[in-house]
Design a protein around this motif. Structure first.
Motif, PDB file in Angstrom:
ATOM      1  N   ASP A  81       4.309  13.446  14.110  1.00 22.74           N
ATOM      2  CA  ASP A  81       4.022  12.474  13.060  1.00 22.74           C
ATOM      3  C   ASP A  81       4.004  13.221  11.736  1.00 22.74           C
ATOM      4  N   GLU A  82       4.354  12.512  10.661  1.00 22.07           N
ATOM      5  CA  GLU A  82       4.437  13.168   9.355  1.00 22.07           C
ATOM      6  C   GLU A  82       4.064  12.167   8.267  1.00 22.07           C
ATOM      7  N   VAL A  83       3.406  12.658   7.230  1.00 15.63           N
ATOM      8  CA  VAL A  83       3.110  11.849   6.056  1.00 15.63           C
ATOM      9  C   VAL A  83       3.719  12.538   4.843  1.00 15.63           C
ATOM     10  N   LYS A  84       4.110  11.730   3.847  1.00 17.44           N
ATOM     11  CA  LYS A  84       4.773  12.262   2.661  1.00 17.44           C
ATOM     12  C   LYS A  84       4.181  11.641   1.406  1.00 17.44           C
ATOM     13  N   GLY A  85       4.459  12.279   0.274  1.00 17.82           N
ATOM     14  CA  GLY A  85       4.070  11.726  -1.020  1.00 17.82           C
ATOM     15  C   GLY A  85       2.572  11.544  -1.148  1.00 17.82           C
ATOM     16  N   PHE A  86       2.167  10.402  -1.691  1.00 15.98           N
ATOM     17  CA  PHE A  86       0.734  10.181  -1.921  1.00 15.98           C
ATOM     18  C   PHE A  86      -0.073  10.106  -0.639  1.00 15.98           C
ATOM     19  N   LEU A  87       0.573  10.002   0.509  1.00 14.36           N
ATOM     20  CA  LEU A  87      -0.146   9.986   1.790  1.00 14.36           C
ATOM     21  C   LEU A  87      -0.342  11.381   2.377  1.00 14.36           C
ATOM     22  N   ARG A  88       0.137  12.414   1.702  1.00 14.05           N
ATOM     23  CA  ARG A  88       0.131  13.761   2.287  1.00 14.05           C
ATOM     24  C   ARG A  88      -1.265  14.300   2.593  1.00 14.05           C
ATOM     25  N   LEU A  89      -2.297  13.739   2.019  1.00 15.48           N
ATOM     26  CA  LEU A  89      -3.659  14.195   2.318  1.00 15.48           C
ATOM     27  C   LEU A  89      -4.252  13.485   3.534  1.00 15.48           C
ATOM     28  N   GLU A  90      -3.559  12.478   4.038  1.00 15.64           N
ATOM     29  CA  GLU A  90      -4.010  11.760   5.232  1.00 15.64           C
ATOM     30  C   GLU A  90      -3.646  12.544   6.485  1.00 15.64           C
ATOM     31  N   GLN A  91      -4.381  12.337   7.545  1.00 15.16           N
ATOM     32  CA  GLN A  91      -4.013  12.894   8.839  1.00 15.16           C
ATOM     33  C   GLN A  91      -2.866  12.044   9.381  1.00 15.16           C
ATOM     34  N   PRO A  92      -1.742  12.659   9.767  1.00 14.21           N
ATOM     35  CA  PRO A  92      -0.599  11.872  10.247  1.00 14.21           C
ATOM     36  C   PRO A  92      -0.946  10.912  11.393  1.00 14.21           C
ATOM     37  N   ALA A  93      -1.750  11.348  12.346  1.00 10.18           N
ATOM     38  CA  ALA A  93      -2.098  10.474  13.469  1.00 10.18           C
ATOM     39  C   ALA A  93      -2.885   9.254  12.990  1.00 10.18           C
ATOM     40  N   ASP A  94      -3.764   9.429  11.999  1.00  8.56           N
ATOM     41  CA  ASP A  94      -4.523   8.304  11.454  1.00  8.56           C
ATOM     42  C   ASP A  94      -3.596   7.319  10.745  1.00  8.56           C
ATOM     43  N   ALA A  95      -2.662   7.847   9.951  1.00 13.42           N
ATOM     44  CA  ALA A  95      -1.704   6.985   9.255  1.00 13.42           C
ATOM     45  C   ALA A  95      -0.851   6.221  10.262  1.00 13.42           C
ATOM     46  N   ARG A 125      -0.778  -8.642  -6.089  1.00 13.00           N
ATOM     47  CA  ARG A 125      -2.131  -9.194  -6.188  1.00 13.00           C
ATOM     48  C   ARG A 125      -2.118 -10.420  -7.103  1.00 13.00           C
ATOM     49  N   THR A 126      -1.061 -11.239  -6.968  1.00 16.93           N
ATOM     50  CA  THR A 126      -0.855 -12.345  -7.898  1.00 16.93           C
ATOM     51  C   THR A 126      -1.584 -13.633  -7.542  1.00 16.93           C
ATOM     52  N   ASP A 127      -2.056 -13.765  -6.303  1.00 10.96           N
ATOM     53  CA  ASP A 127      -2.837 -14.939  -5.918  1.00 10.96           C
ATOM     54  C   ASP A 127      -3.709 -14.574  -4.718  1.00 10.96           C
ATOM     55  N   GLY A 128      -4.513 -15.514  -4.274  1.00 10.50           N
ATOM     56  CA  GLY A 128      -5.456 -15.233  -3.191  1.00 10.50           C
ATOM     57  C   GLY A 128      -4.795 -14.779  -1.898  1.00 10.50           C
ATOM     58  N   CYS A 129      -3.650 -15.353  -1.555  1.00 12.34           N
ATOM     59  CA  CYS A 129      -2.949 -14.952  -0.326  1.00 12.34           C
ATOM     60  C   CYS A 129      -2.412 -13.538  -0.446  1.00 12.34           C
ATOM     61  N   GLU A 130      -1.810 -13.241  -1.594  1.00 15.10           N
ATOM     62  CA  GLU A 130      -1.274 -11.901  -1.812  1.00 15.10           C
ATOM     63  C   GLU A 130      -2.400 -10.864  -1.829  1.00 15.10           C
ATOM     64  N   ILE A 131      -3.522 -11.207  -2.423  1.00 13.47           N
ATOM     65  CA  ILE A 131      -4.665 -10.284  -2.457  1.00 13.47           C
ATOM     66  C   ILE A 131      -5.146 -10.018  -1.030  1.00 13.47           C
ATOM     67  N   ARG A 132      -5.187 -11.046  -0.199  1.00 10.84           N
ATOM     68  CA  ARG A 132      -5.606 -10.874   1.205  1.00 10.84           C
ATOM     69  C   ARG A 132      -4.655  -9.927   1.929  1.00 10.84           C
ATOM     70  N   ASP A 133      -3.351 -10.125   1.772  1.00  9.21           N
ATOM     71  CA  ASP A 133      -2.378  -9.236   2.402  1.00  9.21           C
ATOM     72  C   ASP A 133      -2.505  -7.816   1.853  1.00  9.21           C
ATOM     73  N   TRP A 134      -2.729  -7.693   0.546  1.00 10.10           N
ATOM     74  CA  TRP A 134      -2.907  -6.385  -0.098  1.00 10.10           C
ATOM     75  C   TRP A 134      -4.083  -5.648   0.526  1.00 10.10           C
ATOM     76  N   GLU A 135      -5.164  -6.341   0.743  1.00  6.72           N
ATOM     77  CA  GLU A 135      -6.353  -5.718   1.336  1.00  6.72           C
ATOM     78  C   GLU A 135      -6.059  -5.200   2.737  1.00  6.72           C
ATOM     79  N   ARG A 136      -5.184  -5.877   3.461  1.00  9.22           N
ATOM     80  CA  ARG A 136      -4.840  -5.431   4.814  1.00  9.22           C
ATOM     81  C   ARG A 136      -4.061  -4.113   4.795  1.00  9.22           C
ATOM     82  N   VAL A 137      -3.209  -3.897   3.781  1.00 12.01           N
ATOM     83  CA  VAL A 137      -2.393  -2.675   3.726  1.00 12.01           C
ATOM     84  C   VAL A 137      -2.996  -1.603   2.820  1.00 12.01           C
ATOM     85  N   ARG A 138      -4.110  -1.897   2.197  1.00 12.70           N
ATOM     86  CA  ARG A 138      -4.702  -1.006   1.198  1.00 12.70           C
ATOM     87  C   ARG A 138      -4.944   0.403   1.702  1.00 12.70           C
ATOM     88  N   ALA A 139      -5.239   0.579   2.986  1.00 12.59           N
ATOM     89  CA  ALA A 139      -5.491   1.909   3.529  1.00 12.59           C
ATOM     90  C   ALA A 139      -4.251   2.802   3.447  1.00 12.59           C
TER      91      ALA A 139
END
Length: 147
Positions: A65-79, A127-141
């Motif tokens: 597993d590998e992470v790149k860019g702004f994710l490089r500080l994450e543990q690959p298995a966690d990502a 993050r343009t409306d309530g539905c998009e904000i909800r989806d954003w929160e799901r991928v925020r990690a």
């Protein structure tokens, strides 16, 4: 005299130890095609809306597993575990006709592209409306932290 509660605790301890294979030093299986996460190669383009554009990515494969860019500080298995949890969201389109609150959450945008478990990924988040904000929160990690 052993109380019924103590006996139950002992039985549970033995069951848990037996389920671990008896070797407390054993490692969990590697993620990737042979492990708990499917193959994935996801690129993430993030735009903070104020000139803060960043790129990241995660590759989940049977060998490594590998992470790149702004994710490089994450543990690959966690990502990769996060990607596995988000797979259905990333490989589907937002449901049409869903009622959304008209709340503006900010100018941030992100695009996930690539493949997940043999399926194409091309999903945009904002993050343009309530539905998009909800989806954003799901991928925020999997998105960069605000500066």
């Amino acid at each position: 005299m052993v109380t019924p509660l103590a006996r139950l605790a002992l039985v549970l301890a033995l069951v848990v130890a037996g389920g671990c294979g008896g070797d407390v030093t054993s490692r969990p299986p590697a993620s990737g095609a042979g492990g708990p996460t499917p193959d994935a190669d996801i690129s993430i383009a993030f735009d903070g809306g104020d000139g803060d554009a960043r790129r990241g990515g995660v590759v989940c494969a049977s060998r490594r597993d590998e992470v790149k860019g702004f994710l490089r500080l994450e543990q690959p298995a966690d990502a990769c575990r996060r990607v596995a949890e988000l797979g259905p969201l990333l490989t589907s389109r937002p449901p049409g006709g869903r009622p959304c609150t008209q709340v503006y959450g900010g100018p941030e945008r992100a695009r996930f592209s690539g493949r997940f478990a043999g399926r194409r990924v091309d999903r945009r988040f904002s993050r343009t409306d309530g539905c998009e904000i909800r989806d954003w929160e799901r991928v925020r990690a999997l998105l960069p932290q605000p500066r």
